[in-house]
Design a protein around this motif. Structure first.
Motif, PDB file in Angstrom:
ATOM      1  N   GLU A  97       0.831  -1.201   0.000  1.00 22.40           N
ATOM      2  CA  GLU A  97       0.000   0.000   0.000  1.00 22.40           C
ATOM      3  C   GLU A  97       0.868   1.254   0.000  1.00 22.40           C
ATOM      4  OE1 GLU A  97      -2.464  -0.122   3.433  1.00 22.40           O
ATOM      5  OE2 GLU A  97      -3.499  -1.957   2.861  1.00 22.40           O
ATOM      6  N   ARG A  98       1.899   1.248   0.848  1.00 23.11           N
ATOM      7  CA  ARG A  98       2.733   2.446   0.967  1.00 23.11           C
ATOM      8  C   ARG A  98       3.565   2.684  -0.279  1.00 23.11           C
ATOM      9  NH1 ARG A  98       6.696   3.098   6.084  1.00 23.11           N
ATOM     10  NH2 ARG A  98       7.910   1.588   4.890  1.00 23.11           N
ATOM     11  N   LEU A  99       4.013   1.608  -0.932  1.00 21.68           N
ATOM     12  CA  LEU A  99       4.752   1.781  -2.181  1.00 21.68           C
ATOM     13  C   LEU A  99       3.895   2.508  -3.203  1.00 21.68           C
ATOM     14  CD1 LEU A  99       7.468   1.122  -3.626  1.00 21.68           C
ATOM     15  CD2 LEU A  99       6.304  -0.847  -4.618  1.00 21.68           C
ATOM     16  N   ASN A 100       2.627   2.171  -3.265  1.00 21.04           N
ATOM     17  CA  ASN A 100       1.742   2.839  -4.212  1.00 21.04           C
ATOM     18  C   ASN A 100       1.463   4.285  -3.809  1.00 21.04           C
ATOM     19  OD1 ASN A 100       1.420   0.915  -6.231  1.00 21.04           O
ATOM     20  ND2 ASN A 100      -0.286  -0.094  -5.192  1.00 21.04           N
ATOM     21  N   ARG A 101       1.402   4.567  -2.503  1.00 20.60           N
ATOM     22  CA  ARG A 101       1.258   5.962  -2.076  1.00 20.60           C
ATOM     23  C   ARG A 101       2.480   6.772  -2.477  1.00 20.60           C
ATOM     24  NH1 ARG A 101      -0.874   3.686   2.733  1.00 20.60           N
ATOM     25  NH2 ARG A 101       1.061   4.114   3.888  1.00 20.60           N
ATOM     26  N   SER A 102       3.657   6.192  -2.280  1.00 25.43           N
ATOM     27  CA  SER A 102       4.892   6.868  -2.688  1.00 25.43           C
ATOM     28  C   SER A 102       4.910   7.068  -4.198  1.00 25.43           C
ATOM     29  CB  SER A 102       6.112   6.041  -2.265  1.00 25.43           C
ATOM     30  OG  SER A 102       6.204   5.922  -0.865  1.00 25.43           O
ATOM     31  N   ALA A 103       4.500   6.020  -4.936  1.00 26.77           N
ATOM     32  CA  ALA A 103       4.498   6.101  -6.398  1.00 26.77           C
ATOM     33  C   ALA A 103       3.590   7.229  -6.873  1.00 26.77           C
ATOM     34  CB  ALA A 103       4.057   4.762  -6.986  1.00 26.77           C
ATOM     35  N   ASP A 104       2.434   7.358  -6.247  1.00 31.41           N
ATOM     36  CA  ASP A 104       1.505   8.415  -6.642  1.00 31.41           C
ATOM     37  C   ASP A 104       2.117   9.801  -6.456  1.00 31.41           C
ATOM     38  OD1 ASP A 104      -1.265   9.381  -7.344  1.00 31.41           O
ATOM     39  OD2 ASP A 104      -1.118  10.180  -5.311  1.00 31.41           O
ATOM     40  N   ILE A 105       2.832   9.996  -5.357  1.00 29.64           N
ATOM     41  CA  ILE A 105       3.454  11.297  -5.086  1.00 29.64           C
ATOM     42  C   ILE A 105       4.507  11.623  -6.137  1.00 29.64           C
ATOM     43  CG2 ILE A 105       4.949  12.516  -3.436  1.00 29.64           C
ATOM     44  CD1 ILE A 105       3.399  11.074  -1.190  1.00 29.64           C
ATOM     45  N   LEU A 106       5.187  10.605  -6.679  1.00 32.88           N
ATOM     46  CA  LEU A 106       6.235  10.818  -7.676  1.00 32.88           C
ATOM     47  C   LEU A 106       5.773  10.537  -9.108  1.00 32.88           C
ATOM     48  CD1 LEU A 106       8.009  10.731  -5.030  1.00 32.88           C
ATOM     49  CD2 LEU A 106       9.840   9.933  -6.511  1.00 32.88           C
ATOM     50  N   CYS A 107       4.456  10.473  -9.322  1.00 36.47           N
ATOM     51  CA  CYS A 107       3.889  10.276 -10.661  1.00 36.47           C
ATOM     52  C   CYS A 107       4.359   8.976 -11.307  1.00 36.47           C
ATOM     53  CB  CYS A 107       4.202  11.462 -11.575  1.00 36.47           C
ATOM     54  SG  CYS A 107       3.404  12.996 -11.068  1.00 36.47           S
ATOM     55  N   ILE A 108       4.493   7.935 -10.501  1.00 33.54           N
ATOM     56  CA  ILE A 108       4.824   6.598 -10.986  1.00 33.54           C
ATOM     57  C   ILE A 108       3.531   5.789 -11.019  1.00 33.54           C
ATOM     58  CG2 ILE A 108       6.072   4.464 -10.403  1.00 33.54           C
ATOM     59  CD1 ILE A 108       8.220   6.226  -9.091  1.00 33.54           C
ATOM     60  N   PRO A 109       3.290   5.014 -12.073  1.00 31.45           N
ATOM     61  CA  PRO A 109       2.036   4.257 -12.155  1.00 31.45           C
ATOM     62  C   PRO A 109       1.897   3.243 -11.019  1.00 31.45           C
ATOM     63  CG  PRO A 109       3.552   3.566 -13.882  1.00 31.45           C
ATOM     64  CD  PRO A 109       4.128   4.801 -13.276  1.00 31.45           C
ATOM     65  N   SER A 110       0.677   3.111 -10.524  1.00 35.89           N
ATOM     66  CA  SER A 110       0.387   2.161  -9.461  1.00 35.89           C
ATOM     67  C   SER A 110       0.665   0.736  -9.921  1.00 35.89           C
ATOM     68  CB  SER A 110      -1.081   2.304  -9.058  1.00 35.89           C
ATOM     69  OG  SER A 110      -1.440   1.344  -8.110  1.00 35.89           O
ATOM     70  N   LEU A 111       1.169  -0.066  -8.995  1.00 36.16           N
ATOM     71  CA  LEU A 111       1.416  -1.490  -9.246  1.00 36.16           C
ATOM     72  C   LEU A 111       0.484  -2.284  -8.335  1.00 36.16           C
ATOM     73  CD1 LEU A 111       2.978  -3.883 -10.417  1.00 36.16           C
ATOM     74  CD2 LEU A 111       4.820  -3.417  -8.805  1.00 36.16           C
ATOM     75  N   PRO A 112      -0.476  -3.029  -8.890  1.00 35.77           N
ATOM     76  CA  PRO A 112      -1.450  -3.726  -8.053  1.00 35.77           C
ATOM     77  C   PRO A 112      -0.788  -4.485  -6.902  1.00 35.77           C
ATOM     78  CG  PRO A 112      -2.052  -3.966 -10.347  1.00 35.77           C
ATOM     79  CD  PRO A 112      -0.707  -3.280 -10.328  1.00 35.77           C
ATOM     80  N   GLU A 113      -1.378  -4.339  -5.714  1.00 35.42           N
ATOM     81  CA  GLU A 113      -0.797  -4.973  -4.528  1.00 35.42           C
ATOM     82  C   GLU A 113      -0.676  -6.479  -4.709  1.00 35.42           C
ATOM     83  OE1 GLU A 113      -2.976  -3.786  -1.061  1.00 35.42           O
ATOM     84  OE2 GLU A 113      -2.909  -1.666  -1.637  1.00 35.42           O
ATOM     85  N   SER A 114      -1.654  -7.094  -5.360  1.00 33.18           N
ATOM     86  CA  SER A 114      -1.607  -8.545  -5.551  1.00 33.18           C
ATOM     87  C   SER A 114      -0.382  -8.946  -6.369  1.00 33.18           C
ATOM     88  CB  SER A 114      -2.875  -9.030  -6.246  1.00 33.18           C
ATOM     89  OG  SER A 114      -3.026  -8.414  -7.522  1.00 33.18           O
ATOM     90  N   MET A 115       0.003  -8.122  -7.346  1.00 32.10           N
ATOM     91  CA  MET A 115       1.194  -8.409  -8.147  1.00 32.10           C
ATOM     92  C   MET A 115       2.454  -8.248  -7.313  1.00 32.10           C
ATOM     93  SD  MET A 115       0.490  -6.727 -11.891  1.00 32.10           S
ATOM     94  CE  MET A 115      -0.766  -7.395 -13.000  1.00 32.10           C
ATOM     95  N   GLN A 116       2.498  -7.192  -6.499  1.00 33.67           N
ATOM     96  CA  GLN A 116       3.660  -7.000  -5.631  1.00 33.67           C
ATOM     97  C   GLN A 116       3.847  -8.201  -4.708  1.00 33.67           C
ATOM     98  OE1 GLN A 116       4.195  -3.182  -3.617  1.00 33.67           O
ATOM     99  NE2 GLN A 116       2.512  -2.333  -4.812  1.00 33.67           N
ATOM    100  N   LEU A 117       2.771  -8.611  -4.058  1.00 28.74           N
ATOM    101  CA  LEU A 117       2.864  -9.711  -3.090  1.00 28.74           C
ATOM    102  C   LEU A 117       3.223 -11.024  -3.777  1.00 28.74           C
ATOM    103  CD1 LEU A 117      -0.196  -8.920  -0.776  1.00 28.74           C
ATOM    104  CD2 LEU A 117       2.174  -8.178  -0.543  1.00 28.74           C
TER     105      LEU A 117
END
Length: 362
Positions: free
Chosen positions: A94-114
């Motif tokens: 979840e936090r990786l995606n929050r960080s990504a959003d702040i830096l304009c990086i596309p979200s990576l589905p949590e299920s894929m990360q896990l």
């Protein structure tokens, strides 16, 4: 998600590096493989586990010039049943995606990360150090790979996960409190910036402050807000202090503070800990006066690597030193560390879902 595997020959347990008396260290070693996934043409694709090794990156890659890169830090533990379990890995995703959003990086589905992280741990599970207090430290990160020198978000990225077999963060045991420098010169973040993200650039910007802290005999800097009136966080961890009635106080999360998953866990464990845990704005002047009056008896930091870092004293840039209690590791701080690490090791049952089993599939 279908993961492709390009594996080295099956390994034997790395006994030569992991004998009980060997100091494995924290973050020094790498396992045999890494997980990769690419973003191109508007989607994440090509998930794969491959041998650990160098990347081929264009000299004009946007991450190298404009710092479009975010990362996470998590841990996996081997329990008494011989199986490996991750600790609150969904919160890191979840936090990786929050960080990504702040830096304009596309979200990576949590299920894929896990799925990618678990696949990598499964492949390299024999790297787990057979030592008390050991873990597999998990480092997922995303960086921009498009070869372009104009300043705008990249259209291509790589997601990578690597593992570091690590021993206890405290090689000599949890018995020594650190000192922090309270600085009015250095500031970690300002409102509206990237402070709430785990952006690589935030850590590059902290290096000069870290050098200054070392000159004062301090381990890290305790950052203040832009007005130098409020306590925010330490460079690599959230801050906390403990009142004489046992209440744990953590500075309220803002857009200039990274939400530590350890802090969030402590907040959720109040009943198990047997004490009140709350967040509030912490004013520097009151914090210091409460230490001097004895209202504050312990202090420290919360973070993934160390879990809990006891703080025994603070030093200002005029060399004034303020000591917390007797300057040693207090009983409340020790309990926070013990309860959380016991949950991670499977010695104590934690809340549902905190420990997730890494299935054997390869």
């Amino acid at each position: 998600m279908q993961i492709n595997y390009n594996l080295k020959p099956a390994l034997e347990r790395r006994t030569e590096q992991f004998e009980p008396e060997t100091n494995v260290g924290f973050g020094n070693l790498r396992t045999d493989h890494m997980f990769l996934m690419d973003y191109r043409d508007g989607e994440w694709c090509d998930p794969r586990v491959v041998p650990y090794g160098p990347f081929e990156v264009a000299p004009g890659a946007i991450a190298l010039h404009y710092g479009q890169s975010v990362f996470e830090g998590a841990k996996a533990f081997q329990h008494d049943d011989g199986e490996i379990y991750t600790f609150r890995l969904n919160k890191n995703a979840e936090r990786l995606n929050r960080s990504a959003d702040i830096l304009c990086i596309p979200s990576l589905p949590e299920s894929m990360q896990l799925a990618g992280i678990n696949a990598l741990i499964d492949v390299d599970r024999l790297w787990f150090p057979m030592q008390e207090g050991a873990c597999l430290y998990i480092r997922p990160f995303i960086f921009a790979t498009e070869d372009r020198l104009s300043v705008s978000p990249s259209q291509a990225y790589t997601f990578c996960v690597m593992l570091s077999p690590s021993g206890p963060y405290y090689a000599d045991g949890f018995d020594k409190a650190i000192r922090l420098l309270i600085s009015e010169r250095f500031h970690r973040a300002v409102s509206g910036g990237t402070g709430a993200s785990k952006a690589a650039g935030n850590y590059a910007a902290s290096l000069k402050a870290g050098k200054a802290a070392a000159e004062y005999g301090a381990a890290q800097v305790l950052y203040l807000d832009a007005t130098n009136k409020q306590i925010e966080e330490v460079g690599a961890m959230n801050h906390f202090h403990i009142l004489k009635d046992g209440t744990v106080i953590i500075p309220s999360f803002t857009d200039t503070i990274l939400k530590s998953i350890t802090s969030q866990s402590i907040l959720e464990l109040g009943d198990i800990l047997g004490c009140e845990v709350r967040q509030e704005t912490v004013m520097l002047d009151k914090f210091i006066s409460d230490i001097e009056s004895g209202e504050i008896i312990e202090a420290g930091g919360f973070g993934t690597a160390a879990v809990v870092s006891p703080v025994g004293s603070y030093i200002f840039e005029d060399n004034r030193v303020v000591t917390v209690g007797d300057g040693q590791v207090g009983e409340h701080t020790r309990r926070l560390y013990q309860v959380l690490t016991d949950i991670q090791k499977g010695k104590v049952q934690g809340p549902d879902g905190w420990m997730q089993h890494v299935a054997r599939t390869v």
